[in-house]
Write a protein that holds these residues in place. Structure first.
Motif, PDB file in Angstrom:
ATOM      1  N   SER A 130       0.814  -1.225   0.000  1.00 47.78           N
ATOM      2  CA  SER A 130       0.000   0.000   0.000  1.00 47.78           C
ATOM      3  C   SER A 130       0.841   1.267   0.000  1.00 47.78           C
ATOM      4  O   SER A 130       0.327   2.362  -0.204  1.00 47.78           O
ATOM      5  CB  SER A 130      -0.940   0.009   1.208  1.00 47.78           C
ATOM      6  N   LYS A 131       2.153   1.126   0.214  1.00 46.44           N
ATOM      7  CA  LYS A 131       3.041   2.284   0.175  1.00 46.44           C
ATOM      8  C   LYS A 131       3.224   2.734  -1.271  1.00 46.44           C
ATOM      9  O   LYS A 131       3.455   1.908  -2.164  1.00 46.44           O
ATOM     10  CB  LYS A 131       4.408   1.947   0.785  1.00 46.44           C
ATOM     11  N   THR A 132       3.125   4.033  -1.491  1.00 42.32           N
ATOM     12  CA  THR A 132       3.194   4.548  -2.870  1.00 42.32           C
ATOM     13  C   THR A 132       4.555   4.304  -3.511  1.00 42.32           C
ATOM     14  O   THR A 132       4.661   4.208  -4.737  1.00 42.32           O
ATOM     15  CB  THR A 132       2.892   6.055  -2.892  1.00 42.32           C
ATOM     16  N   ASP A 133       5.600   4.200  -2.709  1.00 37.91           N
ATOM     17  CA  ASP A 133       6.943   4.034  -3.263  1.00 37.91           C
ATOM     18  C   ASP A 133       7.425   2.585  -3.208  1.00 37.91           C
ATOM     19  O   ASP A 133       8.603   2.307  -3.368  1.00 37.91           O
ATOM     20  CB  ASP A 133       7.941   4.936  -2.534  1.00 37.91           C
ATOM     21  N   HIS A 134       6.502   1.641  -2.991  1.00 38.00           N
ATOM     22  CA  HIS A 134       6.941   0.263  -2.835  1.00 38.00           C
ATOM     23  C   HIS A 134       7.403  -0.328  -4.165  1.00 38.00           C
ATOM     24  O   HIS A 134       6.992   0.105  -5.240  1.00 38.00           O
ATOM     25  CB  HIS A 134       5.813  -0.597  -2.253  1.00 38.00           C
ATOM     26  N   LYS A 135       8.273  -1.310  -4.072  1.00 35.44           N
ATOM     27  CA  LYS A 135       8.740  -2.063  -5.225  1.00 35.44           C
ATOM     28  C   LYS A 135       8.195  -3.483  -5.106  1.00 35.44           C
ATOM     29  O   LYS A 135       8.228  -4.072  -4.022  1.00 35.44           O
ATOM     30  CB  LYS A 135      10.270  -2.108  -5.285  1.00 35.44           C
ATOM     31  N   VAL A 136       7.707  -4.029  -6.200  1.00 35.15           N
ATOM     32  CA  VAL A 136       7.149  -5.378  -6.174  1.00 35.15           C
ATOM     33  C   VAL A 136       8.169  -6.380  -5.631  1.00 35.15           C
ATOM     34  O   VAL A 136       7.827  -7.301  -4.886  1.00 35.15           O
ATOM     35  CB  VAL A 136       6.672  -5.798  -7.584  1.00 35.15           C
ATOM     36  N   ALA A 137       9.422  -6.168  -5.977  1.00 33.14           N
ATOM     37  CA  ALA A 137      10.472  -7.096  -5.535  1.00 33.14           C
ATOM     38  C   ALA A 137      10.681  -7.086  -4.031  1.00 33.14           C
ATOM     39  O   ALA A 137      11.311  -7.995  -3.486  1.00 33.14           O
ATOM     40  CB  ALA A 137      11.783  -6.755  -6.234  1.00 33.14           C
ATOM     41  N   SER A 138      10.168  -6.071  -3.348  1.00 30.23           N
ATOM     42  CA  SER A 138      10.372  -5.975  -1.899  1.00 30.23           C
ATOM     43  C   SER A 138       9.271  -6.682  -1.107  1.00 30.23           C
ATOM     44  O   SER A 138       9.340  -6.736   0.124  1.00 30.23           O
ATOM     45  CB  SER A 138      10.431  -4.508  -1.477  1.00 30.23           C
ATOM     46  N   LEU A 139       8.274  -7.220  -1.794  1.00 24.47           N
ATOM     47  CA  LEU A 139       7.132  -7.821  -1.105  1.00 24.47           C
ATOM     48  C   LEU A 139       7.372  -9.286  -0.743  1.00 24.47           C
ATOM     49  O   LEU A 139       7.990 -10.029  -1.517  1.00 24.47           O
ATOM     50  CB  LEU A 139       5.882  -7.728  -1.988  1.00 24.47           C
ATOM     51  N   PRO A 140       6.878  -9.711   0.416  1.00 24.53           N
ATOM     52  CA  PRO A 140       6.933 -11.141   0.743  1.00 24.53           C
ATOM     53  C   PRO A 140       6.190 -11.957  -0.310  1.00 24.53           C
ATOM     54  O   PRO A 140       5.151 -11.524  -0.813  1.00 24.53           O
ATOM     55  CB  PRO A 140       6.207 -11.220   2.097  1.00 24.53           C
ATOM     56  N   VAL A 141       6.709 -13.137  -0.628  1.00 26.83           N
ATOM     57  CA  VAL A 141       6.072 -13.990  -1.636  1.00 26.83           C
ATOM     58  C   VAL A 141       5.389 -15.202  -1.018  1.00 26.83           C
ATOM     59  O   VAL A 141       4.629 -15.899  -1.685  1.00 26.83           O
ATOM     60  CB  VAL A 141       7.086 -14.461  -2.702  1.00 26.83           C
ATOM     61  N   VAL A 142       5.660 -15.456   0.263  1.00 32.48           N
ATOM     62  CA  VAL A 142       4.949 -16.497   1.005  1.00 32.48           C
ATOM     63  C   VAL A 142       4.326 -15.840   2.226  1.00 32.48           C
ATOM     64  O   VAL A 142       5.034 -15.300   3.078  1.00 32.48           O
ATOM     65  CB  VAL A 142       5.883 -17.645   1.451  1.00 32.48           C
ATOM     66  N   THR A 143       2.987 -15.862   2.291  1.00 34.02           N
ATOM     67  CA  THR A 143       2.304 -15.259   3.427  1.00 34.02           C
ATOM     68  C   THR A 143       1.439 -16.308   4.122  1.00 34.02           C
ATOM     69  O   THR A 143       1.115 -17.354   3.559  1.00 34.02           O
ATOM     70  CB  THR A 143       1.424 -14.066   3.004  1.00 34.02           C
ATOM     71  N   TYR A 144       1.046 -16.010   5.334  1.00 33.52           N
ATOM     72  CA  TYR A 144       0.262 -16.933   6.146  1.00 33.52           C
ATOM     73  C   TYR A 144      -0.653 -16.120   7.055  1.00 33.52           C
ATOM     74  O   TYR A 144      -0.464 -14.908   7.239  1.00 33.52           O
ATOM     75  CB  TYR A 144       1.183 -17.830   6.986  1.00 33.52           C
ATOM     76  N   LYS A 145      -1.621 -16.803   7.620  1.00 34.50           N
ATOM     77  CA  LYS A 145      -2.563 -16.147   8.519  1.00 34.50           C
ATOM     78  C   LYS A 145      -2.173 -16.338   9.978  1.00 34.50           C
ATOM     79  O   LYS A 145      -2.132 -15.383  10.744  1.00 34.50           O
ATOM     80  CB  LYS A 145      -3.977 -16.672   8.280  1.00 34.50           C
ATOM     81  N   ASP A 146      -1.925 -17.579  10.376  1.00 36.59           N
ATOM     82  CA  ASP A 146      -1.623 -17.876  11.777  1.00 36.59           C
ATOM     83  C   ASP A 146      -0.157 -18.196  12.027  1.00 36.59           C
ATOM     84  O   ASP A 146       0.372 -17.925  13.099  1.00 36.59           O
ATOM     85  CB  ASP A 146      -2.484 -19.050  12.254  1.00 36.59           C
ATOM     86  N   GLY A 147       0.497 -18.781  11.046  1.00 31.97           N
ATOM     87  CA  GLY A 147       1.897 -19.149  11.216  1.00 31.97           C
ATOM     88  C   GLY A 147       2.314 -20.197  10.214  1.00 31.97           C
ATOM     89  O   GLY A 147       1.503 -20.686   9.419  1.00 31.97           O
ATOM     90  N   ILE A 148       3.575 -20.549  10.259  1.00 32.24           N
ATOM     91  CA  ILE A 148       4.123 -21.548   9.348  1.00 32.24           C
ATOM     92  C   ILE A 148       5.429 -22.057   9.958  1.00 32.24           C
ATOM     93  O   ILE A 148       6.054 -21.368  10.775  1.00 32.24           O
ATOM     94  CB  ILE A 148       4.365 -20.933   7.941  1.00 32.24           C
ATOM     95  N   THR A 149       5.824 -23.274   9.582  1.00 33.27           N
ATOM     96  CA  THR A 149       7.077 -23.840  10.071  1.00 33.27           C
ATOM     97  C   THR A 149       8.021 -24.079   8.897  1.00 33.27           C
ATOM     98  O   THR A 149       7.609 -24.594   7.859  1.00 33.27           O
ATOM     99  CB  THR A 149       6.837 -25.173  10.811  1.00 33.27           C
ATOM    100  N   ILE A 150       9.276 -23.671   9.079  1.00 26.94           N
ATOM    101  CA  ILE A 150      10.313 -23.871   8.067  1.00 26.94           C
ATOM    102  C   ILE A 150      11.351 -24.830   8.650  1.00 26.94           C
ATOM    103  O   ILE A 150      11.749 -24.701   9.817  1.00 26.94           O
ATOM    104  CB  ILE A 150      10.998 -22.534   7.702  1.00 26.94           C
ATOM    105  N   TYR A 151      11.784 -25.794   7.834  1.00 24.97           N
ATOM    106  CA  TYR A 151      12.823 -26.733   8.261  1.00 24.97           C
ATOM    107  C   TYR A 151      14.072 -26.478   7.431  1.00 24.97           C
ATOM    108  O   TYR A 151      14.014 -26.413   6.202  1.00 24.97           O
ATOM    109  CB  TYR A 151      12.351 -28.177   8.063  1.00 24.97           C
ATOM    110  N   LEU A 152      15.180 -26.317   8.114  1.00 30.98           N
ATOM    111  CA  LEU A 152      16.460 -26.114   7.443  1.00 30.98           C
ATOM    112  C   LEU A 152      17.526 -26.885   8.208  1.00 30.98           C
ATOM    113  O   LEU A 152      17.705 -26.676   9.417  1.00 30.98           O
ATOM    114  CB  LEU A 152      16.818 -24.622   7.388  1.00 30.98           C
ATOM    115  N   ALA A 153      18.214 -27.771   7.497  1.00 29.55           N
ATOM    116  CA  ALA A 153      19.186 -28.680   8.125  1.00 29.55           C
ATOM    117  C   ALA A 153      18.468 -29.413   9.263  1.00 29.55           C
ATOM    118  O   ALA A 153      17.422 -29.995   9.053  1.00 29.55           O
ATOM    119  CB  ALA A 153      20.410 -27.911   8.589  1.00 29.55           C
ATOM    120  N   ASN A 154      19.002 -29.356  10.478  1.00 30.40           N
ATOM    121  CA  ASN A 154      18.345 -30.058  11.589  1.00 30.40           C
ATOM    122  C   ASN A 154      17.562 -29.103  12.490  1.00 30.40           C
ATOM    123  O   ASN A 154      17.219 -29.439  13.615  1.00 30.40           O
ATOM    124  CB  ASN A 154      19.385 -30.821  12.421  1.00 30.40           C
TER     125      ASN A 154
END
Length: 294
Positions: A130-154
């Motif tokens: 909604s910011k007038t000067d925003h860049k599309v590339a700066s936007l999150p591409v994965v969104t969630y409502k309550d939360g999410i879990t990410i697994y990386l290595a262990n």
């Protein structure tokens, strides 16, 4: 025929010039601060580190399978942040997390979005877009409502959204194996908190969110606050008690019919007045409480 000339009074002209000079100096000083800034690295626990410099604190998970970044400060610092990360573990960046939408936590998005997907609560993407000067590339591409879990290595990285606290899009990040909590701006170790009432923030909601984090993390958790030094649960508990005291004090004063000025004159009290700092002074904290509780 002579055209009428716009004549600006000398005093007004002086004010306008002074304002313009102040703005230019402010921008210039900010740019210089960014140019001179260092990004420091401090181990938290396990493979998690805290990066500090101008703006919000950063969390980094470093593994032999790649890196994960929590928040990315201001845009001019992006390359310094990347260098600091690579200095811990020279691996590919796999994921970026935004704890909320404020610029001192998302300013590097445009730089890092070309390297890894950005995760955030759906309201973060909405507010940034909604910011007038925003860049599309700066936007999150994965969104969630309550939360999410990410697994990386262990490591298991738990992202949990808590409603209407600092903003309406806050996420706290918990590194389960390392037992490290990144609170975003739901905890200001440095002093009084900033509650962004114009962006869905709420002082009572903020306190409820701090209590939620206290209840749902182990007692020996290492805490990366949104601003301030690496800390522990005892300090966050003290922070919650300060917030509860503040809410109760101002609520009682308002119920007694006291004006904002009377509340400001009385102050927060000796026990907590030392928590005033450059951005959120005692006066600003009390005004926030009055505005939200009246």
């Amino acid at each position: 025929m002579l055209k009428k000339l716009l004549v600006i009074p000398t005093t007004l002209f002086s004010v306008l010039v002074s304002a313009a000079i102040s703005t230019i100096l402010s921008v210039s000083l900010h740019a210089q601060e960014m140019a001179d800034a260092d990004i420091t690295v401090q181990p938290a626990a396990g493979g998690v580190y805290m990066l500090q410099g101008p703006g919000g604190n950063i969390g980094v998970l470093a593994t032999d399978q790649g890196l994960l970044l929590v928040d990315d400060k201001f845009a001019p610092l992006a390359e310094k942040i990347e260098a600091a990360m690579k200095g811990i573990e020279d691996k590919e960046l796999k994921y970026v997390i935004n704890t909320h939408y404020h610029g001192d936590h998302t300013g590097g998005n445009q730089f890092f979005s070309h390297k890894a997907p950005i995760f955030a609560h759906e309201n973060v993407r909405s507010r940034l877009s909604s910011k007038t000067d925003h860049k599309v590339a700066s936007l999150p591409v994965v969104t969630y409502k309550d939360g999410i879990t990410i697994y990386l290595a262990n490591e298991e990285i738990q992202l949990t959204h808590l409603t209407n606290g600092h903003t309406d899009g806050d996420t706290y990040v918990y590194f389960k194996k390392a037992k490290v909590l990144h609170t975003g701006d739901l905890f200001f170790e440095v002093g009084f908190p900033y509650v962004d009432l114009d962006s869905g923030g709420s002082v009572k909601g903020y306190l409820a969110n701090v209590k939620h984090m206290l209840k749902n993390t182990p007692d020996d958790v290492v805490i990366i606050p949104g601003h301030g030094k690496l800390t522990d649960k005892s300090q966050m508990l003290a922070f919650a008690k300060m917030m509860e005291f503040s809410i109760n004090k101002v609520s009682a004063a308002l119920a007694a019919g006291k004006s904002e000025q009377q509340i400001l004159n009385e102050g927060i009290g000796e026990k907590y007045q030392h928590l005033s700092w450059a951005f959120i002074t005692e006066e600003k904290w009390l005004k926030t409480l009055v505005a939200d509780l009246k």
